[in-house]
Motif scaffolding. Structure first.
Motif, short mmCIF file in Angstrom:
data_model
loop_
_atom_site.label_atom_id
_atom_site.label_comp_id
_atom_site.label_asym_id
_atom_site.label_seq_id
_atom_site.Cartn_x
_atom_site.Cartn_y
_atom_site.Cartn_z
N SER A 360 16.72 5.71 14.31
CA SER A 360 16.42 6.18 12.96
C SER A 360 15.34 7.26 13.00
O SER A 360 14.56 7.34 13.95
N PRO A 361 15.25 8.11 11.96
CA PRO A 361 14.28 9.22 11.96
C PRO A 361 12.85 8.74 12.18
O PRO A 361 12.38 7.80 11.53
N LEU A 362 12.15 9.40 13.09
CA LEU A 362 10.82 8.95 13.49
C LEU A 362 9.77 9.15 12.39
O LEU A 362 8.85 8.35 12.25
N LEU A 363 9.89 10.21 11.61
CA LEU A 363 8.93 10.42 10.54
C LEU A 363 9.01 9.29 9.52
O LEU A 363 7.98 8.80 9.04
N ASP A 364 10.22 8.89 9.17
CA ASP A 364 10.39 7.77 8.25
C ASP A 364 9.80 6.49 8.83
O ASP A 364 9.16 5.70 8.12
N GLN A 365 10.03 6.28 10.12
CA GLN A 365 9.51 5.06 10.75
C GLN A 365 7.99 5.06 10.79
O GLN A 365 7.35 4.02 10.56
N ALA A 366 7.39 6.21 11.08
CA ALA A 366 5.93 6.29 11.12
C ALA A 366 5.34 6.01 9.74
O ALA A 366 4.30 5.35 9.61
N LEU A 367 6.00 6.53 8.69
CA LEU A 367 5.55 6.26 7.33
C LEU A 367 5.69 4.77 7.01
O LEU A 367 4.79 4.16 6.42
N ALA A 368 6.80 4.18 7.41
CA ALA A 368 7.02 2.75 7.16
C ALA A 368 5.98 1.89 7.88
O ALA A 368 5.52 0.88 7.35
N ALA A 369 5.59 2.29 9.09
CA ALA A 369 4.59 1.53 9.83
C ALA A 369 3.25 1.51 9.11
O ALA A 369 2.49 0.54 9.20
N ARG A 370 2.94 2.58 8.36
CA ARG A 370 1.71 2.61 7.59
C ARG A 370 1.82 1.79 6.31
O ARG A 370 0.84 1.20 5.83
N LEU A 371 3.01 1.76 5.72
CA LEU A 371 3.20 1.09 4.44
C LEU A 371 3.33 -0.42 4.56
O LEU A 371 2.85 -1.17 3.71
N LEU A 372 4.00 -0.88 5.60
CA LEU A 372 4.35 -2.30 5.68
C LEU A 372 3.13 -3.23 5.58
O LEU A 372 3.18 -4.22 4.84
N PRO A 373 2.03 -2.93 6.25
CA PRO A 373 0.88 -3.86 6.14
C PRO A 373 0.24 -3.88 4.75
O PRO A 373 -0.54 -4.77 4.46
N THR A 374 0.56 -2.90 3.89
CA THR A 374 -0.06 -2.83 2.56
C THR A 374 0.76 -3.50 1.47
O THR A 374 0.29 -3.60 0.33
N LEU A 375 1.97 -3.94 1.78
CA LEU A 375 2.87 -4.42 0.73
C LEU A 375 2.32 -5.62 -0.01
O LEU A 375 2.45 -5.72 -1.24
N ALA A 376 1.71 -6.55 0.69
CA ALA A 376 1.20 -7.76 0.03
C ALA A 376 0.14 -7.41 -1.02
O ALA A 376 0.06 -8.06 -2.08
N ALA A 377 -0.67 -6.38 -0.78
CA ALA A 377 -1.71 -6.01 -1.73
C ALA A 377 -1.12 -5.49 -3.03
O ALA A 377 -1.73 -5.63 -4.10
N PHE A 378 0.04 -4.87 -2.95
CA PHE A 378 0.66 -4.32 -4.15
C PHE A 378 1.60 -5.30 -4.84
O PHE A 378 2.15 -5.00 -5.89
N ALA A 379 1.81 -6.48 -4.25
CA ALA A 379 2.77 -7.44 -4.80
C ALA A 379 2.45 -7.84 -6.24
O ALA A 379 3.36 -7.89 -7.09
N PRO A 380 1.18 -8.12 -6.62
CA PRO A 380 0.91 -8.50 -8.01
C PRO A 380 1.27 -7.40 -9.01
O PRO A 380 1.83 -7.68 -10.08
N ASP A 381 0.98 -6.13 -8.69
CA ASP A 381 1.32 -5.03 -9.59
C ASP A 381 2.82 -4.89 -9.73
O ASP A 381 3.34 -4.65 -10.84
N ARG A 382 3.54 -5.05 -8.63
CA ARG A 382 5.00 -4.93 -8.69
C ARG A 382 5.60 -6.06 -9.52
O ARG A 382 6.56 -5.86 -10.26
N GLU A 383 5.03 -7.25 -9.41
CA GLU A 383 5.55 -8.37 -10.18
C GLU A 383 5.28 -8.18 -11.67
O GLU A 383 6.12 -8.51 -12.52
N ARG A 384 4.10 -7.63 -12.01
CA ARG A 384 3.83 -7.36 -13.43
C ARG A 384 4.81 -6.35 -13.99
O ARG A 384 5.32 -6.52 -15.11
N LEU A 385 5.10 -5.31 -13.22
CA LEU A 385 6.07 -4.31 -13.69
C LEU A 385 7.45 -4.93 -13.84
O LEU A 385 8.16 -4.67 -14.82
N ARG A 386 7.82 -5.78 -12.89
CA ARG A 386 9.12 -6.45 -12.98
C ARG A 386 9.22 -7.29 -14.25
O ARG A 386 10.24 -7.26 -14.95
N GLN A 387 8.18 -8.03 -14.55
CA GLN A 387 8.20 -8.87 -15.75
C GLN A 387 8.26 -8.03 -17.02
O GLN A 387 8.94 -8.39 -17.99
#
Length: 482
Positions: A360-387
């Motif tokens: 898979s494209p390396l630039l996308d993978q490098a971006l994903a590697a930075r994002l993945l550890p931050t997902l839990a921190a954004f979970a409450p905001d995403r759940e509020r938007l979903r609701q």
């Protein structure tokens, strides 16, 4: 189409003709053109018998006069012929009228959904997609990558068929935080979850095999399994997930080669399989020697503890291949997915991946590697938007379509709508297209007929789009013949 009889049933022909009614021009001409495409593509073959006018008109939500006019036009062009006592059939010489491919997606229950991705008419709101725009966290991570990590990344040769090492490590850490201990060598990075399911199906299935699946299920994934030449056996769901007694019966009766399940935020029902049900599924599959393909593509956005541990976390001893993705957690345009599997399977999956695209494209993978550890921190905001989006859609449905029924989903971003008794969602879908809304009817997600009165309705739209969508759906509903 039953090729042994050479006769097409109205409902089957409805699916085969696709989204013909969203085109321009008189209805009979749109229908005529759809028949011509079906004959020229080979979906309708010489000698195939077409349904009588009245049943086909009912299935397509048009008048009988529209079907009569279309059949007349087809007879005039020589594509069909009518014989007293035998009905209307595709003419024997029709195959000679073939034209070059027209770019339409061939076959499968997901045809119309995928075709819509290719054509994307601006005036149609599609219920086949439950996706949102990328958020500011995505933009910040991209800027950080450009400022801080791009120079080092560009020194890399660029070929990592199993995935960028940094991303494989981040995925392993992600699973570990969610109760599934994982090492980087148990991970293969893919171009989205669909490719992950494709590679796993190639590894675990073969022509003539049987796969047990949840019913209903998402047609795009079911088509991937069918593409291996396998037969699918559906098992229903209750509030805890796949019905365990019926799963046990399917194991005994069919000796399947694979179980495919979506335990967290099942698509389309929104069900979360309970921890106890996951344990029993793992135990039964291991007892019968059946590998499990666990599709967790909708679960990456969750914080640890928001859902039970993955089926792969249960120590039953069987083979479990787990699929993940960032499409729902971050953005559909970031086409990064992955497979978590036993090491022996990973080596074979990496070879299949290399044959597909070398990585898979390396630039996308490098971006994903930075994002993945931050997902839990954004979970409450995403759940509020979903609701908030769910509340908006619930209000609109209560106001404009009070006859429709649905259960609040445990997660995900779609509603599994049940229409009033006696309503065929396929007929309604044809009518809705004329009002600018693409509906995914239950028949595409469960071919047994058990959910023909259901449809899948995403609620992830921004409020203005949600209001426009429900307005179109309500106008089509008012026009539906009862």
């Amino acid at each position: 189409m039953d090729r042994n009889r050479g006769t097409s049933e109205p409902a089957e022909l409805n699916d085969l003709l696709g989204d013909w009614s969203s085109a321009g021009g008189p209805l009979y001409r749109r229908l005529t053109d759809a028949f011509v495409r079906a004959v020229r593509s080979g979906d309708l073959r010489p000698g195939d018998r077409l349904p009588p006018e009245r049943p086909l008109a009912d299935a397509l939500a048009v008048s009988r006069a529209t079907v009569v006019a279309a059949y007349d036009a087809l007879r005039g062009s020589g594509l069909v012929e009518t014989t007293r006592g035998s009905g209307t059939r595709v003419a024997r010489g029709a195959a000679a009228h073939r034209t070059p491919p027209d770019g339409r997606v061939p076959g499968g229950q997901a045809t119309a959904v995928i075709q819509r991705l290719l054509t994307q008419p601006p005036d149609v709101i599609s219920l086949g997609q439950a996706a949102e725009a990328g958020g500011p966290d995505l933009g910040r991570a991209l800027l950080d990558l450009v400022r801080e990590g791009l120079r080092e990344l560009l020194r890399d040769a660029g070929y990592h068929p199993a995935g960028l090492p940094a991303l494989r490590a981040a995925i392993a850490d992600h699973h570990g935080a969610h109760g599934l201990p994982t090492t980087p060598d148990q991970v293969v990075v893919t171009t989205g979850a669909t490719q992950a399911v494709i590679l796993a199906a190639r590894l675990l299935l073969g022509r003539g095999a049987t796969a047990v699946v949840e019913s209903p299920g998402w047609p795009g994934c079911l088509d991937v399994l069918r593409a291996t030449g396998s037969r699918l056996v559906g098992v229903g769901l209750d509030s805890d997930g796949m019905e365990i007694d019926r799963f046990a019966a399917a194991l005994a009766a069919h000796r399947p080669a694979l179980l495919y399940v979506m335990p967290t935020f099942h698509n389309p029902t929104g069900t979360v399989m309970s921890a106890g049900r996951r344990r029993r599924v793992a135990e039964l599959a291991a007892e019968h020697g059946v590998p499990i393909l666990e599709d967790s593509a909708h679960a990456a956005a969750l914080a640890p503890g928001q859902a039970p541990p993955a089926i792969a976390a249960h120590p039953a001893g069987g083979t479990v291949v787990t699929v993940g993705s960032l499409a729902k957690a971050v953005w559909g345009g970031l086409r990064i997915g992955w497979i978590r599997a036993p090491r022996g399977a990973v080596a074979r999956l990496a070879r299949l991946k290399a044959l597909d695209d070398l990585g898979s494209p390396l630039l996308d993978q490098a971006l994903a590697a930075r994002l993945l550890p931050t997902l839990a921190a954004f979970a409450p905001d995403r759940e509020r938007l979903r609701q908030e989006r769910l509340a908006t859609m619930a209000r609109l449905l209560a106001e404009h379509l009070p006859e429709w029924r649905w259960q609040p989903p445990q997660g995900g971003s779609v509603l599994w709508i049940r229409l009033p008794a006696g309503t065929d969602a396929r007929v309604y879908a044809q009518l809705a297209l004329r009002y600018g809304a693409e509906v995914v009817p239950g028949a595409t997600m469960d071919p047994t007929g058990a959910h023909d009165d259901h449809l899948r309705l995403p609620f992830s739209f921004v409020p203005d789009t949600a209001a426009a969508l429900v307005g179109r759906l309500a106008a089509a509903w008012a026009a539906l013949p009862r």
